[in-house]
Design an enzyme around this catalytic site. Structure first.
Site, PDB file in Angstrom:
ATOM      1  N   LYS A  74       0.878  -1.091   0.044  1.00 63.26           N
ATOM      2  CA  LYS A  74       0.186  -0.019  -0.006  1.00 63.26           C
ATOM      3  C   LYS A  74       0.797   1.282  -0.005  1.00 63.26           C
ATOM      4  CE  LYS A  74      -4.456   0.908   0.140  1.00 63.26           C
ATOM      5  NZ  LYS A  74      -5.704   0.183  -0.042  1.00 63.26           N
ATOM      6  N   ASP A  80      -7.023   4.089  -4.686  1.00 61.30           N
ATOM      7  CA  ASP A  80      -7.673   3.949  -3.405  1.00 61.30           C
ATOM      8  C   ASP A  80      -8.181   5.348  -3.098  1.00 61.30           C
ATOM      9  OD1 ASP A  80      -7.895   2.302  -0.883  1.00 61.30           O
ATOM     10  OD2 ASP A  80      -7.351   3.989  -0.074  1.00 61.30           O
TER      11      ASP A  80
HETATM   12  P1  NDP Z   1     -12.997   7.439  -3.030  1.00 62.42           P
HETATM   13  O1  NDP Z   1     -11.935   8.480  -2.969  1.00 62.42           O
HETATM   14  O2  NDP Z   1     -13.531   7.369  -4.480  1.00 62.42           O
HETATM   15  O3  NDP Z   1     -13.992   7.740  -1.900  1.00 62.42           O
HETATM   16  C1  NDP Z   1     -14.240   7.861  -0.386  1.00 62.42           C
HETATM   17  C2  NDP Z   1     -15.415   8.571   0.015  1.00 62.42           C
HETATM   18  O4  NDP Z   1     -15.480   8.499   1.418  1.00 62.42           O
HETATM   19  C3  NDP Z   1     -15.391   9.709  -0.679  1.00 62.42           C
HETATM   20  O5  NDP Z   1     -16.699   9.911  -0.799  1.00 62.42           O
HETATM   21  C4  NDP Z   1     -15.022  10.568   0.666  1.00 62.42           C
HETATM   22  O6  NDP Z   1     -15.332  11.794   0.688  1.00 62.42           O
HETATM   23  C5  NDP Z   1     -15.749   9.765   1.749  1.00 62.42           C
HETATM   24  N1  NDP Z   1     -15.076  10.017   2.933  1.00 62.42           N
HETATM   25  C6  NDP Z   1     -13.795  10.426   3.351  1.00 62.42           C
HETATM   26  N2  NDP Z   1     -13.889  10.683   4.648  1.00 62.42           N
HETATM   27  C7  NDP Z   1     -15.102  10.635   5.128  1.00 62.42           C
HETATM   28  C8  NDP Z   1     -15.544  10.614   6.159  1.00 62.42           C
HETATM   29  N3  NDP Z   1     -14.834  10.861   7.542  1.00 62.42           N
HETATM   30  N4  NDP Z   1     -16.819  10.480   6.466  1.00 62.42           N
HETATM   31  C9  NDP Z   1     -17.618   9.837   5.593  1.00 62.42           C
HETATM   32  N5  NDP Z   1     -17.267   9.855   4.283  1.00 62.42           N
HETATM   33  C10 NDP Z   1     -15.731  10.033   3.940  1.00 62.42           C
HETATM   34  O7  NDP Z   1     -12.443   6.200  -2.321  1.00 62.42           O
HETATM   35  P2  NDP Z   1     -12.784   4.687  -2.534  1.00 62.42           P
HETATM   36  O8  NDP Z   1     -14.090   4.480  -2.852  1.00 62.42           O
HETATM   37  O9  NDP Z   1     -11.942   4.143  -3.469  1.00 62.42           O
HETATM   38  O10 NDP Z   1     -12.456   4.022  -1.078  1.00 62.42           O
HETATM   39  C11 NDP Z   1     -13.330   4.062  -0.068  1.00 62.42           C
HETATM   40  C12 NDP Z   1     -12.866   2.845   0.760  1.00 62.42           C
HETATM   41  O11 NDP Z   1     -12.880   1.472   0.180  1.00 62.42           O
HETATM   42  C13 NDP Z   1     -11.460   2.943   1.689  1.00 62.42           C
HETATM   43  O12 NDP Z   1     -11.300   2.525   2.817  1.00 62.42           O
HETATM   44  C14 NDP Z   1     -10.763   2.306   0.656  1.00 62.42           C
HETATM   45  O13 NDP Z   1      -9.516   1.839   1.126  1.00 62.42           O
HETATM   46  C15 NDP Z   1     -11.573   1.255   0.269  1.00 62.42           C
HETATM   47  N6  NDP Z   1     -11.408   0.187  -0.700  1.00 62.42           N
HETATM   48  C16 NDP Z   1     -11.296   0.680  -2.219  1.00 62.42           C
HETATM   49  C17 NDP Z   1     -11.046  -0.074  -3.159  1.00 62.42           C
HETATM   50  C18 NDP Z   1     -10.964   0.350  -4.330  1.00 62.42           C
HETATM   51  O14 NDP Z   1     -10.746  -0.220  -5.479  1.00 62.42           O
HETATM   52  N7  NDP Z   1     -10.785   1.770  -4.684  1.00 62.42           N
HETATM   53  C19 NDP Z   1     -10.811  -1.619  -2.926  1.00 62.42           C
HETATM   54  C20 NDP Z   1     -11.233  -2.164  -1.567  1.00 62.42           C
HETATM   55  C21 NDP Z   1     -11.366  -1.117  -0.693  1.00 62.42           C
HETATM   56  P3  NDP Z   1     -14.151  12.978   0.297  1.00 62.42           P
HETATM   57  O15 NDP Z   1     -13.374  12.480  -0.674  1.00 62.42           O
HETATM   58  O16 NDP Z   1     -15.033  14.136   0.053  1.00 62.42           O
HETATM   59  O17 NDP Z   1     -13.137  13.134   1.569  1.00 62.42           O
HETATM   60  O1  2IT Z   2      -8.012  -1.544  -0.897  1.00 65.19           O
HETATM   61  C1  2IT Z   2      -7.805  -2.166  -1.800  1.00 65.19           C
HETATM   62  O2  2IT Z   2      -7.979  -3.605  -1.909  1.00 65.19           O
HETATM   63  C2  2IT Z   2      -7.614  -1.387  -3.095  1.00 65.19           C
HETATM   64  N1  2IT Z   2      -7.535  -0.167  -3.008  1.00 65.19           N
HETATM   65  C3  2IT Z   2      -7.377  -2.007  -4.381  1.00 65.19           C
HETATM   66  C4  2IT Z   2      -5.946  -2.393  -4.665  1.00 65.19           C
HETATM   67  C5  2IT Z   2      -5.643  -2.821  -5.912  1.00 65.19           C
HETATM   68  O3  2IT Z   2      -4.692  -3.134  -6.287  1.00 65.19           O
HETATM   69  O4  2IT Z   2      -6.409  -3.006  -6.646  1.00 65.19           O
END
Ligand code: NDP
Ligand code: 2IT
Length: 449
Positions: free
Chosen positions: A129, A169
């Site tokens: 990461k 992420d």
């Molecule tokens: P994004 O940047 O697309 O979205 C994150 C979201 O969470 C945004 O809407 C953000 O708003 C919001 N957010 C941030 N802080 C807060 C808070 N304190 N309260 C409520 N909402 C908040 O990220 P992802 O959707 O990619 O990631 C979201 C989660 O999923 C993370 O934990 C990430 O590690 C996990 N994840 C992501 C994967 C991926 O493929 N993208 C895979 C697996 C897990 P703002 O941007 O305005 O702060």
């Molecule tokens: O938390 C996660 O699994 C991710 N942000 C995706 C990682 C990846 O390599 O696709």
């Protein structure tokens, strides 16, 4: 109720003494160690091979300065990191996070979790990461590009298609991956699959943007199926409004469920009619607008907005926390239980605190940890790597079918591993033991490295 075995208890105590300030990392280790206890007690080889002492140490931690010029020509300085946690099962693989809260402790927790998650997918990927404390909100495209180029100018020497393959992420989506890839290509003089989440016409995989949220929903559907139910007709609460939340909303709606909340750092919206149709497209616009708020949704569609509150007080059958770590605490768990919620399925990484998980499980709520439920994102990243090696792009149907199969297999691994150690229905135990076994066995085979 599991109690912690003496071996993990000793390793955890030692870690707490040496790095007491790494709170998020210690929280993740504690959760994993507790659930591994029955497996560790059953076989002394893990202790004699000192697997736990080794598995909590990242193989390599990179930290670097990222200097970039903003649109007014001023110098800006951020910190960049890559934690190359474990390569027992394949090249390091995991996302990059750009968010002001990024710290080494946070990235160690994410890299540690990623190692077990990637193991559960069955694809050859180690865990890693990275990211930066850079705040992308309010920055122009040109600033984002200059930042990404500066970040990659250091990172490129440490990554490669057989070494380390970063992805997106929080704060890193398609636009950022494009700028990062362009700079990587220029510096390495290679066009390779060193990043995933690429654009469709230059090596990306179909369905990668949707994959995490779709996978989370497929996993939930498997859990519901065990009780003869499905997502159809269920009321669902979701937190976040980013990439993962978007995928969950799309798939839940398609399967006939109703999503009634979204949240941001500013609060949450409650839409009793359900987030569907053009409202789902509006989520994308909201995210791209660069504003840090979900409130515009309430204004656009005339629904209620709850300032600085979390969505967990809204009654639901299934809750999907999809924003950020530790956004569902004990008091939130209590509200979900009191309002009759039956399933909590983590879309984000560790959004639920350890105390909240314990309370949910004690109340009989079915709880799925992120390392199992959200593995669909990295799984399709793994499929993107396979497509890059083949030099051919798969159809959306083929990717979706593979994703669906992988999520079903992860669900089965969790159910069977939990049952093997007398912890039926405990997905935390199942996911941790299922992932750990694959990594630990590879480490034992590969000797003292
Ligand atoms: P994004 O940047 O697309 O979205 C994150 C979201 O969470 C945004 O809407 C953000 O708003 C919001 N957010 C941030 N802080 C807060 C808070 N304190 N309260 C409520 N909402 C908040 O990220 P992802 O959707 O990619 O990631 C979201 C989660 O999923 C993370 O934990 C990430 O590690 C996990 N994840 C992501 C994967 C991926 O493929 N993208 C895979 C697996 C897990 P703002 O941007 O305005 O702060
Ligand atoms: O938390 C996660 O699994 C991710 N942000 C995706 C990682 C990846 O390599 O696709």
């Amino acid at each position: 109720m599991i109690t912690m075995h003496a071996y993990p208890a000793r390793v955890l105590e030692d870690l707490k003494r040496r790095i007491p300030w790494e709170a998020e990392f210690l929280q993740a280790v504690e959760e994993v160690f507790l659930s591994l206890s029955p497996a560790l007690a059953a076989d002394p080889i893990y202790e004699s091979e000192r697997i736990l002492e080794r598995i909590v140490e990242p193989e390599r931690v990179l930290g670097f300065r990222v200097v970039w010029l903003d649109d007014r020509g001023r110098m800006n300085v951020n910190r960049g990191y890559r934690v190359q946690f474990n390569s027992a099962l394949g090249p390091y693989k995991g996302g990059l996070r750009f968010h002001p809260s990024v710290s080494l402790s946070g990235l160690k927790f994410l890299g540690f979790e990623q190692t077990f998650k990637n193991a559960l997918t069955g694809i050859s990927m180690g865990g890693g990461k990275g990211g930066s404390d850079f705040q992308p909100k309010g920055r122009s495209d040109a600033e984002i590009m200059r930042f990404c180029q500066s970040f990659m100018t250091e990172l490129y020497r440490h990554i490669g298609p057989d070494t380390d393959v970063p992805a997106g992420d929080i704060g890193v989506g398609g636009r950022e991956i494009g700028y990062l890839f362009g700079q990587y290509k220029r510096l390495s003089n290679t066009f390779s699959g060193t990043l995933t989440g690429k654009g469709l016409n230059w090596g990306g995989s179909r369905l990668r943007p949707e994959a995490t949220g779709y996978g989370v929903t497929y996993f939930a559907e498997e859990m519901l199926k065990l009780e003869g139910q499905g997502i159809a007709g269920k009321t669902v609460t979701v937190s976040g409004f980013g990439n993962v939340a978007w995928g969950v909303v799309k798939k839940v709606t398609e399967l006939g469920g109703k999503v009634v909340t979204l949240s941001g750092p500013d609060g949450f919206i409650y839409d009793p009619e359900g987030v569907s149709g053009e409202k789902i497209e509006y989520m994308l616009r909201m995210r791209l607008s660069g504003r840090d708020e979900v409130r515009p949704y309430a204004e656009e569609f005339g629904v209620e907005f709850f300032r600085r509150e979390r969505p967990w007080k809204i009654a639901c059958d299934v809750a999907f926390p999809c924003a950020i770590q530790n956004e569902l605490e004990l008091a939130d768990a209590q509200m979900l239980i009191n309002n009759g919620c039956r399933y909590v399925v983590e879309g984000a990484n560790m959004p639920t605190t350890n105390e909240a998980v314990a309370a949910l499980q004690a109340a009989g709520v079915h709880f799925a940890p992120g390392k199992a439920a959200n593995a669909g994102g990295v799984a399709v990243s793994g499929l993107e790597m396979a497509q890059n090696r083949e030099g051919r792009a798969w159809s959306a149907d083929k990717v979706d079918e593979s994703l669906h199969t992988i999520m079903r297999q992860i669900h089965t691994i969790c159910v069977e591993a939990a049952a093997r150690y007398g912890q039926e229905g405990d997905y935390v135990v199942g996911a941790n033991i299922g992932g750990f076994m694959r990594v630990a066995e590879a480490m034992i085979d590969q000797g003292a490295v």
